[in-house]
Design a protein around this motif. Structure first.
Motif, PDB file in Angstrom:
ATOM      1  N   ASP A 767      51.010  43.170  25.885  1.00  0.00           N
ATOM      2  CA  ASP A 767      50.785  42.013  26.747  1.00  0.00           C
ATOM      3  C   ASP A 767      51.675  42.191  27.962  1.00  0.00           C
ATOM      4  OD1 ASP A 767      50.173  39.663  27.928  1.00  0.00           O
ATOM      5  OD2 ASP A 767      50.820  38.375  26.261  1.00  0.00           O
ATOM      6  N   LEU A 768      51.155  42.972  28.928  1.00  0.00           N
ATOM      7  CA  LEU A 768      51.978  43.414  30.045  1.00  0.00           C
ATOM      8  C   LEU A 768      51.535  42.735  31.324  1.00  0.00           C
ATOM      9  CD1 LEU A 768      51.923  47.250  29.286  1.00  0.00           C
ATOM     10  CD2 LEU A 768      53.563  45.541  28.475  1.00  0.00           C
ATOM     11  N   PRO A 769      52.455  42.099  32.037  1.00  0.00           N
ATOM     12  CA  PRO A 769      52.107  41.567  33.364  1.00  0.00           C
ATOM     13  C   PRO A 769      51.992  42.722  34.353  1.00  0.00           C
ATOM     14  CG  PRO A 769      54.428  41.226  32.899  1.00  0.00           C
ATOM     15  CD  PRO A 769      53.848  41.808  31.655  1.00  0.00           C
ATOM     16  N   LEU A 770      50.986  42.651  35.222  1.00  0.00           N
ATOM     17  CA  LEU A 770      50.795  43.696  36.215  1.00  0.00           C
ATOM     18  C   LEU A 770      51.435  43.286  37.528  1.00  0.00           C
ATOM     19  CD1 LEU A 770      47.074  44.633  35.505  1.00  0.00           C
ATOM     20  CD2 LEU A 770      49.158  45.671  34.589  1.00  0.00           C
ATOM     21  N   PRO A 771      52.047  44.249  38.221  1.00  0.00           N
ATOM     22  CA  PRO A 771      52.700  43.895  39.485  1.00  0.00           C
ATOM     23  C   PRO A 771      51.739  43.279  40.493  1.00  0.00           C
ATOM     24  CG  PRO A 771      53.299  46.115  38.780  1.00  0.00           C
ATOM     25  CD  PRO A 771      52.197  45.661  37.873  1.00  0.00           C
ATOM     26  N   GLN A 772      50.433  43.684  40.467  1.00  0.00           N
ATOM     27  CA  GLN A 772      49.457  43.167  41.428  1.00  0.00           C
ATOM     28  C   GLN A 772      48.762  41.917  40.923  1.00  0.00           C
ATOM     29  OE1 GLN A 772      49.619  46.295  40.334  1.00  0.00           O
ATOM     30  NE2 GLN A 772      50.555  47.244  42.151  1.00  0.00           N
ATOM     31  N   GLY A 773      49.283  41.403  39.795  1.00  0.00           N
ATOM     32  CA  GLY A 773      48.683  40.215  39.224  1.00  0.00           C
ATOM     33  C   GLY A 773      47.827  40.565  38.028  1.00  0.00           C
ATOM     34  N   GLY A 774      47.638  39.562  37.179  1.00  0.00           N
ATOM     35  CA  GLY A 774      46.851  39.772  35.977  1.00  0.00           C
ATOM     36  C   GLY A 774      47.716  40.330  34.841  1.00  0.00           C
ATOM     37  N   ARG A 775      47.043  40.539  33.719  1.00  0.00           N
ATOM     38  CA  ARG A 775      47.754  41.041  32.550  1.00  0.00           C
ATOM     39  C   ARG A 775      46.899  42.100  31.862  1.00  0.00           C
ATOM     40  NH1 ARG A 775      52.011  37.614  31.748  1.00  0.00           N
ATOM     41  NH2 ARG A 775      52.610  38.725  29.841  1.00  0.00           N
ATOM     42  N   LEU A 776      47.567  42.978  31.174  1.00  0.00           N
ATOM     43  CA  LEU A 776      46.902  44.003  30.386  1.00  0.00           C
ATOM     44  C   LEU A 776      47.274  43.760  28.925  1.00  0.00           C
ATOM     45  CD1 LEU A 776      45.233  46.640  30.294  1.00  0.00           C
ATOM     46  CD2 LEU A 776      47.401  47.884  30.453  1.00  0.00           C
ATOM     47  N   ARG A 777      46.245  43.589  28.085  1.00  0.00           N
ATOM     48  CA  ARG A 777      46.477  43.303  26.674  1.00  0.00           C
ATOM     49  C   ARG A 777      45.704  44.313  25.818  1.00  0.00           C
ATOM     50  NH1 ARG A 777      45.740  38.031  28.838  1.00  0.00           N
ATOM     51  NH2 ARG A 777      47.552  36.677  28.549  1.00  0.00           N
ATOM     52  N   LEU A 797      41.714  43.615  30.327  1.00  0.00           N
ATOM     53  CA  LEU A 797      42.358  43.350  31.609  1.00  0.00           C
ATOM     54  C   LEU A 797      41.924  41.963  32.068  1.00  0.00           C
ATOM     55  CD1 LEU A 797      44.075  44.563  33.930  1.00  0.00           C
ATOM     56  CD2 LEU A 797      41.934  45.386  34.934  1.00  0.00           C
ATOM     57  N   ASP A 798      42.916  41.110  32.345  1.00  0.00           N
ATOM     58  CA  ASP A 798      42.606  39.716  32.692  1.00  0.00           C
ATOM     59  C   ASP A 798      43.065  39.408  34.115  1.00  0.00           C
ATOM     60  OD1 ASP A 798      41.688  39.407  30.130  1.00  0.00           O
ATOM     61  OD2 ASP A 798      43.532  38.481  29.385  1.00  0.00           O
ATOM     62  N   ASP A 799      42.123  38.816  34.907  1.00  0.00           N
ATOM     63  CA  ASP A 799      42.450  38.214  36.204  1.00  0.00           C
ATOM     64  C   ASP A 799      43.265  39.155  37.083  1.00  0.00           C
ATOM     65  OD1 ASP A 799      42.332  36.216  38.070  1.00  0.00           O
ATOM     66  OD2 ASP A 799      44.188  35.250  37.372  1.00  0.00           O
ATOM     67  N   ALA A 800      42.770  40.382  37.227  1.00  0.00           N
ATOM     68  CA  ALA A 800      43.458  41.355  38.062  1.00  0.00           C
ATOM     69  C   ALA A 800      42.828  41.396  39.446  1.00  0.00           C
ATOM     70  CB  ALA A 800      43.397  42.734  37.419  1.00  0.00           C
ATOM     71  N   ASP A 801      43.575  41.873  40.422  1.00  0.00           N
ATOM     72  CA  ASP A 801      43.099  42.046  41.783  1.00  0.00           C
ATOM     73  C   ASP A 801      42.489  43.430  41.873  1.00  0.00           C
ATOM     74  OD1 ASP A 801      42.721  42.462  44.467  1.00  0.00           O
ATOM     75  OD2 ASP A 801      44.613  41.523  45.060  1.00  0.00           O
ATOM     76  N   SER A 802      41.120  43.480  41.950  1.00  0.00           N
ATOM     77  CA  SER A 802      40.443  44.777  41.915  1.00  0.00           C
ATOM     78  C   SER A 802      40.766  45.610  43.145  1.00  0.00           C
ATOM     79  CB  SER A 802      38.929  44.573  41.804  1.00  0.00           C
ATOM     80  OG  SER A 802      38.444  43.860  42.937  1.00  0.00           O
ATOM     81  N   ALA A 803      40.966  44.978  44.289  1.00  0.00           N
ATOM     82  CA  ALA A 803      41.292  45.748  45.495  1.00  0.00           C
ATOM     83  C   ALA A 803      42.661  46.389  45.353  1.00  0.00           C
ATOM     84  CB  ALA A 803      41.239  44.852  46.717  1.00  0.00           C
TER      85      ALA A 803
END
Length: 965
Positions: A767-777, A797-803
């Motif tokens: 359950d890792l927060p991503l620096p660009q937002g979102g989380r990886l589980r 992958l939840d609510d990440a910034d695809s760009a």
């Protein structure tokens, strides 16, 4: 005639009456018996004697005299006494006036000094008494001066002399060595006064026989000896010459005032033979001894016996020549021995040369030596054993910590000095295989002295597996060491210039001074005590490493990074019982330092371990680069390093403790436990982590170097997947079970769990927060137990910034929207490229709302969409959309479908958006981020075969899909 007969009868009667009268006169006068006895004893002892005691006489039933409490006195000294002496008298001798005693019995006699054997033989040869007995007592006979007396009990001596003057002697007695019997014949003396004699003495199974002449001052004849072992002690120094096994010997003897000569000397015991000659000239006080010994098995007592035999030559100078063939000393073959020297008048032995072949190819030499039996031996010795193991093994001088093939060869030279209980080898040279010692070796009172220089010493050659240096210390004898070792090594680990001054006594090793290494590179010192009996230690180790790379060669470690470290200096102190040591460590250099203090427990005291450890370094990036764990010094990992730990151990031996770490962009604290002693170590515990976002690439560089991962940032791998075969051995090198959480989260938000066991790595509940937002589980696993490593992932992958994610992957024209995805994939391979090419599984994604940048070379505005969602199936590394393919929801609430195929190994996209009515379609080709758009003309109301319907309006009440799969 009648008158003449009467006269003759009267004359005879008168004579008889006269004789009877004389006999009765003799019987009636005890002093006559005393005088007769004193005269006989004086003739035997060759000096006047007086017989004291009361003498009683009786005539019936036979003439008999009894001397009560007799004592024999000479020159005012009492020679002997007894309770009683019974004398049986001969009537005929009484009548004829001859010495009347025909038998003598001494009851409980006591001698002031033993009787010399020659006096006993003189009594037997010249006396008139036929039988002598000793009742209830012992008679001590002195066979030779300086020897223990022969004590005879129940003695019975019978002497008979026939008409020809031949005297036959029979003696029987009991001794401490068994029954003794002597039979002998003494004939009339010849014109020179010599008496031919044949004597045979038997004692148990031993026999001594003499045949020859006995004369005053002269013996000439043949002597034979047979014995079951050593001769009795009352033979004095001669008794020491015989072996302990049955033996026999003979020699011609010529002993007189001129000297002693033994010729035809021969002795044998089993297969062992001895032959030679001996001559001693009294006038010159000199003589010669020649002996040849063959097929003899010798032991230390035999050598002592031979040395003791030199005392038989007392006061004379004897030239000696000894040879030996086929000898055996404690199982060691001595094929040939040659000794030349002399016995001096003071009993010492000069050895001009002693040469012996030893074993198959060895040699022993002793020259210019002087030997005082039981006192001293000094000389120049040399022992050369090209094949040493058989010889040393037979002698039993090899300690159990030596390998079975060492030493292969041995050469020992020096000046030997031996005394009872001690020996020394001065100016010694000892060459054993590749090691050479020069100096002094000594042993006194079981204490060893070793002082000198060793050119090189490899402990791997001299310590049997699994022996350790501590095993060698346990076998150290008491003594003193003063050694200089040019090169000390163990296998490929080595150090030079070793010096050791130490003393060992009763299991306690005291190191006065020890040092090793070059002061310009690596220098270590050691001082203190090690008590193996009391199990205590008090040692201080000092270290000065101006060139730390020398530590790697000393310890045989492959650590090239040590060459990039600055100089180090420090000290380690250990004090206390082995199972509860007080430890203090201080190591520092160029701003870096490690300190440790506390108690180190072992065995039953393992739970007493309590250590505090601190480590400091000015910069993490520089430190990792110096340790060769980073190819460069990325500034993203810059920052000071400070580590504090409190470490203990559980009763089952596990290390456990709390750690506080601040290292550049990384901070961590937690509790860890380490289990050692099994096949692989196991680390378990909990850690709270905080990592600066910009340092992730640098951290991966660190991990890739440490664990042999593929180099470079994984974000740059697509399209250029690393083809190098990865090393998966680290999967089997340890076991892990770590629970991770965020340090900055007051709620202790979990980051996941890392498990490594039996070749499988599992990242669980990530359950890792991503620096660009979102989380990886999700979960990720690497399984190296098969022939080919297997990767398994099940991630969301939840609510990440695809760009932003596209930018990280080098996709400049990534959609600008929120992204959600789920992936369940597996792949096998020994490299990253092989794993990607084998991927199989499913990927579901949802993007939107957002825009798509125009294709390369297009001036069209960004393509707006409300959402893109659907599933992709992976087979052999290729992702393909599954019918109804990817749905694209447009802002006008209409929907179009996109077929897509992404070849991951080559990183190439092939997608088609079919025309929709009067709207053109597009064929998208190229690597992601560099896609080319080819227009497709409208195809009418019907879609192409196998393609979904074109534009399909969404129901007016359906909202746009949320950005979740």
């Amino acid at each position: 005639m009648r008158l003449r007969a009467v006269l003759l009868i009267l004359a005879a009667a008168a004579a008889l009456l006269g004789a009877l009268a004389g006999g009765f006169y003799f019987l009636s006068d005890p002093e006559r018996i005393r005088q007769q006895a004193e005269a006989s004893l004086a003739a035997v002892l060759d000096r006047p004697v007086r017989l004291e005691g009361r003498i009683g006489l009786s005539f019936l039933p036979a003439p008999r005299a009894v001397i009560t409490e007799p004592s024999l006195v000479a020159e005012g000294a009492t020679l002997a006494r007894a309770d009683r002496i019974d004398l049986a008298l001969s009537p005929l001798r009484l009548l004829t006036g001859q010495p009347p005693v025909q038998a003598l019995t001494a009851v409980r006699p006591e001698l002031a000094a033993p009787v010399a054997v020659q006096d006993l033989l003189h009594l037997a040869d010249s006396g008139e008494t036929g039988t002598i007995e000793v009742a209830d007592g012992r008679l001590a006979i002195l066979v030779a001066p300086g020897t223990p007396p022969l004590e005879l009990a129940a003695l019975a001596l019978d002497r008979r002399e026939d008409a020809d003057g031949i005297v036959r002697l029979t003696l029987a007695a009991e001794t401490a060595d068994g029954p003794l019997a002597l039979d002998g014949t003494l004939r009339r003396a010849d014109s020179s006064g010599a008496v031919p004699a044949e004597l045979e003495l038997r004692l148990g199974t031993s026999r001594i026989a003499w045949q020859g002449l006995l004369a005053v001052g002269r013996l000439f004849g043949r002597l034979e000896v047979e014995a079951a072992g050593r001769l009795p002690a009352w033979l004095g120094q001669w008794a020491a010459l015989g072996p302990d096994a049955p033996w026999r010997g003979e020699s011609r003897v010529d002993h007189g005032t001129a000297g002693l000569k033994l010729t035809d000397l021969a002795a044998s015991s089993g297969s062992t033979t001895l032959a030679g000659t001996f001559e001693l000239r009294h006038a010159e006080q000199a003589g010669e001894l020649r002996l040849d010994l063959r097929d003899a098995t010798l032991a230390a007592p035999d050598l002592d016996r031979l040395a003791a035999g030199t005392s038989l030559f007392g006061g004379n100078r004897i030239e000696v020549k000894l040879t030996g063939h086929g000898l055996d000393l404690r199982g060691v073959a001595l094929p040939a021995v040659d000794v030349a020297g002399r016995v001096l008048p003071d009993g010492q032995i000069e050895i001009d040369r002693l040469a012996a072949s030893v074993g198959a190819d060895g040699a022993l030499r002793l020259e210019r030596a002087r030997f005082a039996p039981s006192e001293e031996l000094a000389g120049t010795m040399s022992l050369d054993l090209p094949t040493a193991m058989p010889v040393l093994g037979q002698l039993g001088v090899l300690p159990d910590w030596l390998p079975p093939d060492r030493p292969a060869g041995l050469l020992v030279e020096g000046e030997l000095h031996w005394q009872p209980g001690s020996w020394a080898l001065e100016q010694a040279t000892l060459q054993a295989d590749q090691s050479r010692f020069a100096g002094r070796i000594g042993l006194a009172a079981d204490a060893l002295t070793l002082a000198g220089e060793i050119d090189r010493l490899d402990l791997a050659q001299w310590l049997a597996e699994p022996s350790e240096p501590l095993d060698l210390l346990r076998h150290l004898p008491d003594g003193e060491l003063d050694l200089r070792i040019g090169r000390l090594s163990r296998g490929d680990a080595w150090i030079t210039d070793v010096a050791l001054e130490a003393r060992c006594q009763n299991g306690r090793l005291t190191v006065a001074e020890a040092s090793a290494g070059d002061r310009a590179e690596l220098h270590a010192t050691l001082a203190g005590t090690l008590d193996l009996s009391g199990q205590t230690l008090d040692m201080v180790l000092g270290l000065s490493a101006l060139r730390p790379q020398r530590i790697a060669s000393v310890l045989d470690w492959d650590l090239p990074w040590l060459g990039r470290l600055p100089g180090l200096e420090g000290a380690l102190s250990l004090q206390g019982p082995f199972d509860r040591l007080e430890l203090a460590l201080d190591l520092a250099g160029d701003g870096r330092s490690i300190t440790a203090s506390g108690t180190l427990g072992q065995g039953d005291q393992v739970a007493a371990t309590a250590l505090e450890v601190q480590a400091r370094a000015p910069d993490l990036a520089a430190l990792l680069a110096e340790l060769a764990l980073l190819p460069i010094e990325p500034r993203a990992l810059g920052g000071a390093v400070a580590t504090d730990a409190r470490i203990g151990r559980s009763e089952d031996g596990r290390w456990q403790g709390r750690i506080e770490l601040s290292a550049g962009p990384l901070r961590a604290h937690g509790q860890l436990g380490l289990r050692t002693g099994s096949e692989v170590p196991r680390l378990a515990g909990q850690l709270a982590l905080a990592v600066a976002p910009g340092s992730l690439a640098g951290l991966y560089d660190f991990l890739s170097t440490a664990l042999s991962f593929a180099p470079g940032s994984p974000l740059r791998w697509p399209g250029a997947w690393p083809a190098m075969d990865l090393r998966w051995h680290w999967l089997f090198g340890a076991e892990l079970d770590l629970t991770l959480r965020q340090l900055a989260d007051p709620e202790g938000q979990g980051l996941g769990r890392v498990r490594l066991a039996e070749g499988r790595l599992d990242l669980e509940r990530l359950d890792l927060p991503l620096p660009q937002g979102g989380r990886l589980r999700g979960d990720l696993a690497l399984d190296g137990r098969g022939l080919v490593p297997l990767m398994e992932l099940d991630l969301a992958l939840d609510d990440a910034d695809s760009a932003a994610l596209g930018g990280l992957l080098g996709i400049d024209r990534a959609p600008r929207a929120r992204l959600a995805a789920e992936a369940s994939l597996t792949g096998q391979g020994s490299s990253v490229r092989a794993i990607v090419a084998d991927l199989a599984g499913e990927l579901r994604l949802a993007i939107g709302p957002g825009t798509l940048p125009p294709a390369v070379g297009s001036d069209a505005p960004p393509f707006a969409f409300a959402g893109i969602h659907g599933a992709l199936t992976a087979r052999r590394g290729i992702l393909e959309s599954s019918p109804p393919h990817l749905a694209i929801d447009l802002p006008d609430r209409s929907r179009r479908y996109l077929t897509a195929r992404l070849d991951l190994p080559v990183w190439f996209l092939d997608a088609t958006l079919p025309p929709d009515g009067d709207l053109p379609g597009w064929h998208l080709l190229g690597p992601p981020g560099q896609v080319q758009a080819l227009p497709l003309s409208p195809m009418g109301p019907a879609s192409a075969q196998g393609e979904p319907a074109g534009r399909t309006p969404l129901p007016s009440g359906d909202p746009a899909p949320a950005p979740t799969p």
